[in-house]
Design a protein around this motif. Structure first.
Motif, PDB file in Angstrom:
ATOM      1  N   ARG A  62      66.881  47.408  -4.929  1.00  0.00           N
ATOM      2  CA  ARG A  62      67.590  47.949  -6.084  1.00  0.00           C
ATOM      3  C   ARG A  62      66.569  48.389  -7.148  1.00  0.00           C
ATOM      4  NH1 ARG A  62      70.440  46.648  -2.635  1.00  0.00           N
ATOM      5  NH2 ARG A  62      72.394  45.497  -2.633  1.00  0.00           N
ATOM      6  N   TYR A  63      66.942  49.408  -7.882  1.00  0.00           N
ATOM      7  CA  TYR A  63      66.140  49.831  -9.027  1.00  0.00           C
ATOM      8  C   TYR A  63      66.999  49.648 -10.271  1.00  0.00           C
ATOM      9  CZ  TYR A  63      62.640  51.853  -5.921  1.00  0.00           C
ATOM     10  OH  TYR A  63      61.655  52.036  -4.971  1.00  0.00           O
ATOM     11  N   LYS A  64      66.658  48.659 -11.074  1.00  0.00           N
ATOM     12  CA  LYS A  64      67.435  48.356 -12.273  1.00  0.00           C
ATOM     13  C   LYS A  64      66.557  48.547 -13.507  1.00  0.00           C
ATOM     14  CE  LYS A  64      70.597  45.099 -10.026  1.00  0.00           C
ATOM     15  NZ  LYS A  64      71.802  45.892 -10.265  1.00  0.00           N
ATOM     16  N   ASN A  65      67.224  48.696 -14.646  1.00  0.00           N
ATOM     17  CA  ASN A  65      66.504  48.850 -15.897  1.00  0.00           C
ATOM     18  C   ASN A  65      67.369  48.269 -17.002  1.00  0.00           C
ATOM     19  OD1 ASN A  65      64.523  49.571 -17.696  1.00  0.00           O
ATOM     20  ND2 ASN A  65      64.373  51.692 -16.994  1.00  0.00           N
ATOM     21  N   HIS A  66      66.855  48.251 -18.232  1.00  0.00           N
ATOM     22  CA  HIS A  66      67.634  47.703 -19.349  1.00  0.00           C
ATOM     23  C   HIS A  66      67.226  48.385 -20.651  1.00  0.00           C
ATOM     24  CE1 HIS A  66      63.923  45.257 -19.275  1.00  0.00           C
ATOM     25  NE2 HIS A  66      64.074  45.208 -20.591  1.00  0.00           N
ATOM     26  N   LEU A  67      68.165  48.371 -21.572  1.00  0.00           N
ATOM     27  CA  LEU A  67      67.955  48.897 -22.930  1.00  0.00           C
ATOM     28  C   LEU A  67      68.117  47.737 -23.902  1.00  0.00           C
ATOM     29  CD1 LEU A  67      67.776  51.295 -25.013  1.00  0.00           C
ATOM     30  CD2 LEU A  67      70.278  51.387 -24.880  1.00  0.00           C
ATOM     31  N   THR A  68      67.085  47.516 -24.721  1.00  0.00           N
ATOM     32  CA  THR A  68      67.141  46.455 -25.728  1.00  0.00           C
ATOM     33  C   THR A  68      67.435  47.078 -27.085  1.00  0.00           C
ATOM     34  OG1 THR A  68      65.501  45.164 -24.498  1.00  0.00           O
ATOM     35  CG2 THR A  68      65.917  44.529 -26.789  1.00  0.00           C
TER      36      THR A  68
ATOM     37  N   LYS B 212      73.793  60.339 -42.771  1.00  0.00           N
ATOM     38  CA  LYS B 212      72.860  60.297 -43.888  1.00  0.00           C
ATOM     39  C   LYS B 212      71.475  59.842 -43.426  1.00  0.00           C
ATOM     40  CE  LYS B 212      75.134  57.755 -46.877  1.00  0.00           C
ATOM     41  NZ  LYS B 212      75.602  57.201 -48.185  1.00  0.00           N
ATOM     42  N   SER B 213      71.450  58.881 -42.501  1.00  0.00           N
ATOM     43  CA  SER B 213      70.175  58.416 -41.945  1.00  0.00           C
ATOM     44  C   SER B 213      70.452  57.679 -40.634  1.00  0.00           C
ATOM     45  CB  SER B 213      69.442  57.486 -42.927  1.00  0.00           C
ATOM     46  OG  SER B 213      70.240  56.344 -43.211  1.00  0.00           O
ATOM     47  N   PHE B 214      69.460  57.706 -39.751  1.00  0.00           N
ATOM     48  CA  PHE B 214      69.579  57.029 -38.457  1.00  0.00           C
ATOM     49  C   PHE B 214      68.875  55.677 -38.551  1.00  0.00           C
ATOM     50  CE2 PHE B 214      69.770  61.586 -37.535  1.00  0.00           C
ATOM     51  CZ  PHE B 214      70.925  61.662 -36.758  1.00  0.00           C
ATOM     52  N   LYS B 215      69.632  54.592 -38.426  1.00  0.00           N
ATOM     53  CA  LYS B 215      69.088  53.245 -38.611  1.00  0.00           C
ATOM     54  C   LYS B 215      69.011  52.439 -37.311  1.00  0.00           C
ATOM     55  CE  LYS B 215      68.858  53.488 -43.165  1.00  0.00           C
ATOM     56  NZ  LYS B 215      67.571  53.421 -43.893  1.00  0.00           N
ATOM     57  N   GLY B 216      69.819  52.817 -36.296  1.00  0.00           N
ATOM     58  CA  GLY B 216      69.824  52.064 -35.045  1.00  0.00           C
ATOM     59  C   GLY B 216      68.534  52.255 -34.265  1.00  0.00           C
ATOM     60  N   THR B 217      68.091  51.206 -33.597  1.00  0.00           N
ATOM     61  CA  THR B 217      66.850  51.276 -32.824  1.00  0.00           C
ATOM     62  C   THR B 217      67.043  50.689 -31.435  1.00  0.00           C
ATOM     63  OG1 THR B 217      66.071  49.134 -33.649  1.00  0.00           O
ATOM     64  CG2 THR B 217      65.419  51.108 -34.898  1.00  0.00           C
ATOM     65  N   GLY B 218      66.106  50.983 -30.569  1.00  0.00           N
ATOM     66  CA  GLY B 218      66.149  50.439 -29.221  1.00  0.00           C
ATOM     67  C   GLY B 218      64.862  50.725 -28.470  1.00  0.00           C
ATOM     68  N   LYS B 219      64.707  50.099 -27.312  1.00  0.00           N
ATOM     69  CA  LYS B 219      63.557  50.364 -26.445  1.00  0.00           C
ATOM     70  C   LYS B 219      64.003  50.254 -24.991  1.00  0.00           C
ATOM     71  CE  LYS B 219      61.907  45.604 -27.099  1.00  0.00           C
ATOM     72  NZ  LYS B 219      60.757  44.757 -27.508  1.00  0.00           N
ATOM     73  N   ILE B 220      63.395  51.072 -24.143  1.00  0.00           N
ATOM     74  CA  ILE B 220      63.788  51.177 -22.735  1.00  0.00           C
ATOM     75  C   ILE B 220      62.771  50.432 -21.879  1.00  0.00           C
ATOM     76  CG2 ILE B 220      64.184  52.786 -20.807  1.00  0.00           C
ATOM     77  CD1 ILE B 220      64.911  54.891 -22.949  1.00  0.00           C
ATOM     78  N   GLY B 221      63.262  49.617 -20.951  1.00  0.00           N
ATOM     79  CA  GLY B 221      62.386  48.822 -20.087  1.00  0.00           C
ATOM     80  C   GLY B 221      61.803  49.645 -18.949  1.00  0.00           C
ATOM     81  N   ASP B 222      60.995  48.984 -18.125  1.00  0.00           N
ATOM     82  CA  ASP B 222      60.335  49.611 -16.978  1.00  0.00           C
ATOM     83  C   ASP B 222      61.246  49.511 -15.755  1.00  0.00           C
ATOM     84  OD1 ASP B 222      58.731  50.491 -14.943  1.00  0.00           O
ATOM     85  OD2 ASP B 222      56.999  49.261 -15.473  1.00  0.00           O
TER      86      ASP B 222
END
Length: 596
Positions: A377-383, A524-534
């Motif tokens: 399987r190839y899985k990933n995640h967004l934090t 008005k402004s973009f405040k949400g953040t995230g990072k993508i895993g390997d």
């Protein structure tokens, strides 16, 4: 010829000339008399040795070869005589004579002429041609080949030696590393195989190289039907789709071929029988699939040429409407002839799952193969910025370690509201979006209906994000139809598909809460953040083997009304999902891999 038979034909000729012809179509006609595979001699003074059931014809023996050639000419002459007696020259076109596995021919003529043929003495059936559709790094280890099967065949460098696998498919891309012969032990001549190699009309070079031992294409029915375009379909064995190259590499591709995409190596691929020879019989095409008349001609030729195995990743679009059982038609009768000739025939069960009675491989005498998942399987995640981790699918590198990026939704950075008709949220057209607001951020896109029935692809999402300077992309799936599947697609920048609808809702809720807007709804402004895993490293699960969601299910059906037949199918299960294999640079079978 008996007087009564002549009189019947005379009456039929008169009727044929009176009837007003309709639009010409292709018909497959079977006639009385044994084909080569089961002929025992005794007609018109012609004699031939009997062929025992399940015994392969040895066409390399001079005596047998001469008998086969003579009887083949005899049958073709009878086909021509029948048509010449019934119809005026120029009112029909014979496309193929079938002589080895069934006795018959394919002809392009009017429905009225077909009806005349149907009532002619010696004609067994007249069936209008119907269409067909085209239905790995870790797989050898998953199947236990390196430690089990390969050593008994002399090791991976000998497994499949002197075996010829015939592929009735969309052709081959001969320049792929899986098929080239440099840095390999030379392939010697194989007297048991006598197929021919067509020459590439562009380069004037043969498609064969020792590994590829035969290459022919069949398109007469497609041409007669007006479906063939030589510019995009290629009037040669060249693969214009990708499917044929893929299946050939899985079965017989060379061992140890590096799989590289976007600068990352995913391992080394191998065919299941890496030393086997490949014989190509192209009868499928990129835009329309194919026609049974061409497929039957390809199978007939393959068996005559001396293949040991026939691989058919092809099946009818629907059950035959003119027979009482699904497998009593010219196509399945041809497969029976192939088996009687000693050829092992494997046909894909189909891709109509997960629903029952979706099988398109009906023959009791061949191996119908369902598709299974393997344990990779190839899985990933967004934090997210609030600490939530959302599981997803993504064959991609990660964003920079320990760094979060601003989330920007495509529908919030559209340049002109008048372009909403292009559905900019699916991120297929970078010119619709504001690059200044996206650059350096993670682009949020929506999974639209265009991904299901249109030309939208994850590849285009990746290209859009890259051209706009995004740090990565996320594709949210808010609604999903039953039976939909999401496979990981290799991309060169960080990217992930949130295929779980509930997880996509969590992401959307987080984005809404963290994105302040004015009274008009403008951000008005973009405040949400995230990072993508390997997502580049595979995870091995113990849940396999399981039937793949898309794989067709039984039971076999009796007829066009989908009544159940007393026959269990498919026969066997084999890995058929997420398989690394060769592709064609001309391939269009899958929009995510065009040009790969």
């Amino acid at each position: 010829m008996r007087l009564v038979e002549f009189w019947c034909i005379f009456i039929i000729i008169i009727l044929a000339n009176i009837l007003e012809p309709g639009k010409a179509e292709v018909y497959i006609v079977t006639v009385e008399g044994e084909p080569i595979i089961s002929y025992t001699g005794g007609i018109d003074g012609f004699e031939a040795t009997a062929v025992e059931s399940d015994e392969k014809i040895d066409t390399t023996r001079t005596s047998c070869s001469e008998l086969v050639t003579s009887y083949a000419r005899h049958l073709e002459k009878r086909h021509d005589m029948l048509l010449e007696m019934l119809f005026d020259a120029g009112t029909y076109t014979k496309l193929y004579s079938y002589r080895h596995l069934i006795n018959g021919f394919a002809v392009h003529l009017s429905p009225e002429q077909a009806e005349t043929l149907r009532h002619a003495p010696g004609v067994k059936s007249v069936v209008r041609d119907w269409k067909v559709k085209r239905l790995t790094t870790h797989t050898p280890q998953f199947l236990g080949l390196p430690t089990g099967v390969w050593p008994t065949g002399g090791g991976y460098d000998r497994a499949g030696e002197n075996i010829v696998i015939g592929f009735v498919d969309s052709g081959i891309y001969p320049h792929h590393p899986s098929f080239v012969t440099y840095n390999t032990e030379p392939y010697g001549p194989l007297p048991t195989y006598r197929g021919k190699c067509e020459v590439d009309p562009e380069t004037k070079r043969s498609f064969c190289n020792g590994k590829i031992i035969g290459a022919q294409h069949f398109a007469q029915a497609a041409i007669a039907a007006g479906a063939f375009n030589p510019i995009v379909d290629f009037a040669s064995p060249l693969d214009g789709d990708g499917h044929g190259s893929h299946t050939a590499s899985i079965a017989a591709g060379r061992n140890g071929i590096p799989v590289r995409m976007h600068g990352h190596e995913f391992g080394k691929a191998s065919g299941m029988a890496p030393r086997a020879r490949i014989a190509v019989y192209k009868a499928l095409y990129r835009l329309f699939g194919g026609f049974i008349a061409d497929v039957v001609a390809a199978i007939d030729q393959a068996v005559h040429d001396g293949v040991d195995i026939l691989s058919l990743s092809v099946g009818p679009n629907s059950p035959p409407a003119t027979t009482k059982t699904t497998y009593l038609n010219p196509f399945d009768a041809t497969l029976l002839g192939a088996v009687k000739a000693g050829v092992f025939v494997a046909q894909a069960a189909g891709n109509g799952g997960p629903f029952p009675k979706t099988l398109v491989s009906y023959s009791p005498w061949i191996a119908s193969v369902a598709a299974a998942i393997d344990d990779r399987r190839y899985k990933n995640h967004l934090t997210l910025g609030d600490g939530k981790i959302l599981a997803g699918i993504g064959l991609s590198p990660s964003t920079h370690f320990n760094q979060s990026y601003t989330l920007v939704a495509a529908n919030d950075v559209v340049l002109d509201s008048s372009v909403m008709k292009y559905n900019p949220t699916d991120c297929q057209r970078p010119e619709l979006l504001n690059k200044n607001l996206i650059k350096g951020n993670i682009l949020l896109c929506g999974y639209s209906f265009n991904f299901v029935v249109g030309s939208a692809s994850i590849k285009k999402v990746s290209e859009t994000a890259k051209s706009l300077g995004a740090a990565g992309f996320v594709l949210c799936v808010e609604t999903v139809s039953p039976g939909a599947k999401f496979d990981p697609v290799p991309v060169g920048i960080p990217g992930i598909v949130i295929a779980d609808v509930s997880k996509s809702k969590e992401l959307i809720d987080y984005y809404k809460i963290s994105t302040p807007r004015d009274w008009t709804g403008r951000v008005k402004s973009f405040k949400g953040t995230g990072k993508i895993g390997d997502g580049l490293m595979p995870i091995l699960h113990k849940s396999a083997p399981q039937v793949a969601l898309f794989s067709a299910r039984g039971p076999n059906i009796k007829d066009f009304n989908f009544q159940e037949a007393d026959l269990l199918k498919p026969d066997i299960l084999a890995p058929g999902s997420l398989i690394w294999g060769a592709w064609s640079l001309n391939g269009t079978d899958e929009p995510n891999y065009i040009g790969k």
